[in-house]
Enzyme design. Structure first.
Site, mmCIF file in Angstrom:
data_model
loop_
_atom_site.group_PDB
_atom_site.id
_atom_site.type_symbol
_atom_site.label_atom_id
_atom_site.label_comp_id
_atom_site.label_asym_id
_atom_site.label_seq_id
_atom_site.Cartn_x
_atom_site.Cartn_y
_atom_site.Cartn_z
ATOM 1 N N ARG A 157 0.816 -1.005 -0.174
ATOM 2 C CA ARG A 157 -0.601 -0.456 -0.194
ATOM 3 C C ARG A 157 0.738 1.629 0.260
ATOM 4 N NH1 ARG A 157 -4.878 -1.785 4.064
ATOM 5 N NH2 ARG A 157 -5.259 -3.395 3.239
ATOM 6 N N ARG A 199 1.966 1.232 10.574
ATOM 7 C CA ARG A 199 1.176 1.509 9.037
ATOM 8 C C ARG A 199 2.581 1.471 7.957
ATOM 9 N NH1 ARG A 199 -2.986 3.589 7.871
ATOM 10 N NH2 ARG A 199 -3.670 4.270 9.586
ATOM 11 N N GLU A 249 -7.792 -0.727 15.233
ATOM 12 C CA GLU A 249 -7.702 -1.572 13.391
ATOM 13 C C GLU A 249 -7.161 -2.523 13.757
ATOM 14 O OE1 GLU A 249 -9.325 0.309 9.985
ATOM 15 O OE2 GLU A 249 -9.462 -1.442 9.227
ATOM 16 N N SER A 284 -10.605 -6.298 9.313
ATOM 17 C CA SER A 284 -11.501 -5.467 8.771
ATOM 18 C C SER A 284 -12.311 -6.994 7.844
ATOM 19 C CB SER A 284 -11.399 -4.233 8.263
ATOM 20 O OG SER A 284 -12.802 -3.454 7.250
ATOM 21 N N ARG A 314 0.347 -5.948 12.395
ATOM 22 C CA ARG A 314 -0.544 -5.440 13.576
ATOM 23 C C ARG A 314 -0.857 -6.548 14.869
ATOM 24 N NH1 ARG A 314 -4.929 -0.825 10.710
ATOM 25 N NH2 ARG A 314 -2.958 0.391 9.518
#
Length: 416
Positions: free
Chosen positions: A257, A272, A344, A347, A384
RNA sequence: GGAGAGGUGGCUGAGUGGUCUAAAGCGCUCGCCUGCUAAGCGAGUGGGGGAUGAAAAUCCCCUCGAGGGUUCAAAUCCCUCCCUCUCCGCCA
């Protein structure tokens, strides 16, 4: 993509959805574009029909009548060409707008404009007290398990090296999750991470989130940000047997990403990053059962976090915070001691027929073919989860120690 | 990277410019026959979009890997791309 018929048949629902999503657009213009495209298409088809008829006559005629009919046929042919150019233009114009319209929000999703309006559904697990909690990077660096400085020299910011026992833990986690999902009827899958543009359009990442995607221009390929893309496209242009549904896959892949527009956000450690590994659940589902399937995927995500002894909460994502393709979405957020907040880690979305319409994935029930529903959910976002494991199991002496139960999964009891 | 072959309906496969509205076979569905999951006989069997309509329905257009071109007319001829297979080279 939505069914354009909604403009004719259910305009109220469409309007209501725009409101929920807080999208402003000129509805009259959109409706006019739709009318124009259908009218132009119809006109072209009328001429085409005439031309087809005449063509068949010519085929049966003798030479003399043939010569008489030819001029008229040429005329019709030219006329059709002109009209179809117009029709195509109108079609393109309308769909340029239409593909950007997001999915219809589920009636049960909370209405709101931002993250703030997401609704907490439940909170599970006991949050431990830490005297001076360290963050995962401090712990990881001091134990020689994470190096982001060197990674930024080699690759730039938001990259990392992971070493030693942390790597061992990653592979043990992946294997534990794939085993669990395999037992539940998911097909473990290693999908392609480079895909054509079409797969990204089909899943709704293009055109909206195109700036988040890495591109390989020389070969017209794109790096996927999640295996959802290649898993969804797996059954593109297929009519799936109804009795085979739901088709469930567990895709393991590296994800890429660009994280455009996140400068200065989450700059510490590996929270991130541009590249991470993930196990993703994906389900091709009977449209009538997708709500149950959604709950099922969520329940698996919860089960995994409970197994990993990570305190978490479940959030029902509000209309304004949903992605374009999701009708409803649950996020799970794990407790991160160094930030004293939930962040988070998974998802889980029901994208209803938004992806299947573009990817053309259907099923046949009795005589009717209908679009299937697709759902996706994170089973294991490795980076994460590593953060959550390190931070929640940190000791005062700077080491990390897992419970006996947990180390059955990690196969590592202690990081020191 | 080099050379060659090929992509037709759920599957096999015929089709080199005009009843292709795609043969034939297999499969599938329904019916008949048959005292039993066989054989035989008959019928039906893709998908997408649009017009009219309250609906049932009727009609039209598109679809032979994808896109473009030639032609009154393309599965068929031409161009580009994609994919599959075979051989050679290289390679984890």
């Amino acid at each position: 993509m939505l069914d354009p018929q909604i403009l004719n048949k259910n305009l109220e629902e469409f309007k209501e959805n725009l409101q929920k999503r807080e999208i402003e657009l000129d509805l009259d213009v959109l409706i006019e574009l739709d009318d124009k495209r259908r009218k132009a298409k119809f006109e072209a088809e009328q001429v085409r029909a005439e031309q087809n008829k005449l063509s068949k006559e010519i085929a049966k005629s003798d030479k003399k009548t043939k010569d008489e009919l030819l001029p008229k046929a040429t005329e019709l042919s030219d006329k059709f060409k002109k009209l179809s150019v117009i029709a195509e233009k109108e079609e393109k114009l309308f769909f340029e707008h239409w593909v950007k319209i997001p999915n219809i929000v589920d009636v049960t999703s909370p209405v709101g404009s931002s993250e703030e309006d997401n609704k907490e559904i439940k909170k599970i697990g006991e949050v431990k007290e830490y005297k001076n909690p360290k963050n995962h990077l401090e712990i990881g660096e001091s134990l020689g398990l994470i190096n982001v400085e060197k990674a930024s020299e080699v690759s730039g910011s938001r990259f990392s090296y992971i070493f030693g026992d942390l790597v061992k833990i990653e592979f043990n986690l992946v294997s534990y999750v794939l085993n669990k999902l395999s037992e539940k009827g998911f097909t473990p899958t290693v999908p392609p991470v480079l895909v054509r543009e079409n797969a990204l359009y089909g899943t709704g990442f293009f055109p909206d989130d195109a700036e988040q995607v890495y591109e390989i221009p020389n070969d017209d390929l794109f790096l996927v940000g999640t295996s959802e893309v290649s898993l969804a496209a797996l059954h593109g242009d297929e009519i799936l047997e109804h009795k085979s549904l739901p088709l469930r896959y567990a895709g393991f892949s590296t994800c890429f990403r660009r994280e455009a527009g996140t400068y200065g956000k989450d700059t510490t450690g590996i929270f991130r990053v541009h590249q991470f590994d993930k196990v993703e659940m994906f389900s091709f589902c009977d449209p009538e059962k997708s709500k149950d399937e959604h709950e099922y995927l969520l329940s698996i995500e919860e089960e995994i976090l409970r197994d990993l002894e990570i305190p978490y909460r479940v959030v029902d994502v509000c209309s304004g915070d949903l992605g374009a393709s999701a009708a409803k979405k649950y996020d799970i957020e794990a407790w991160i001691p160094s930030e004293e907040t939930y962040r988070e880690v998974t998802s889980c979305s029901n994208t209803t027929d938004y992806q299947s319409r573009r990817l053309n994935i259907r099923t046949k029930k009795e005589k009717d073919t209908s679009l299937i529903h697709t759902l996706n959910g994170t089973a294991l976002a490795v980076g994460r989860i590593l953060i959550a494991l390190i931070e929640n199991n940190q000791q005062e002496d700077g080491s990390v120690s897992f419970s006996d139960e947990l180390s059955k999964i990690t196969k590592v009891q202690r990081l020191s």
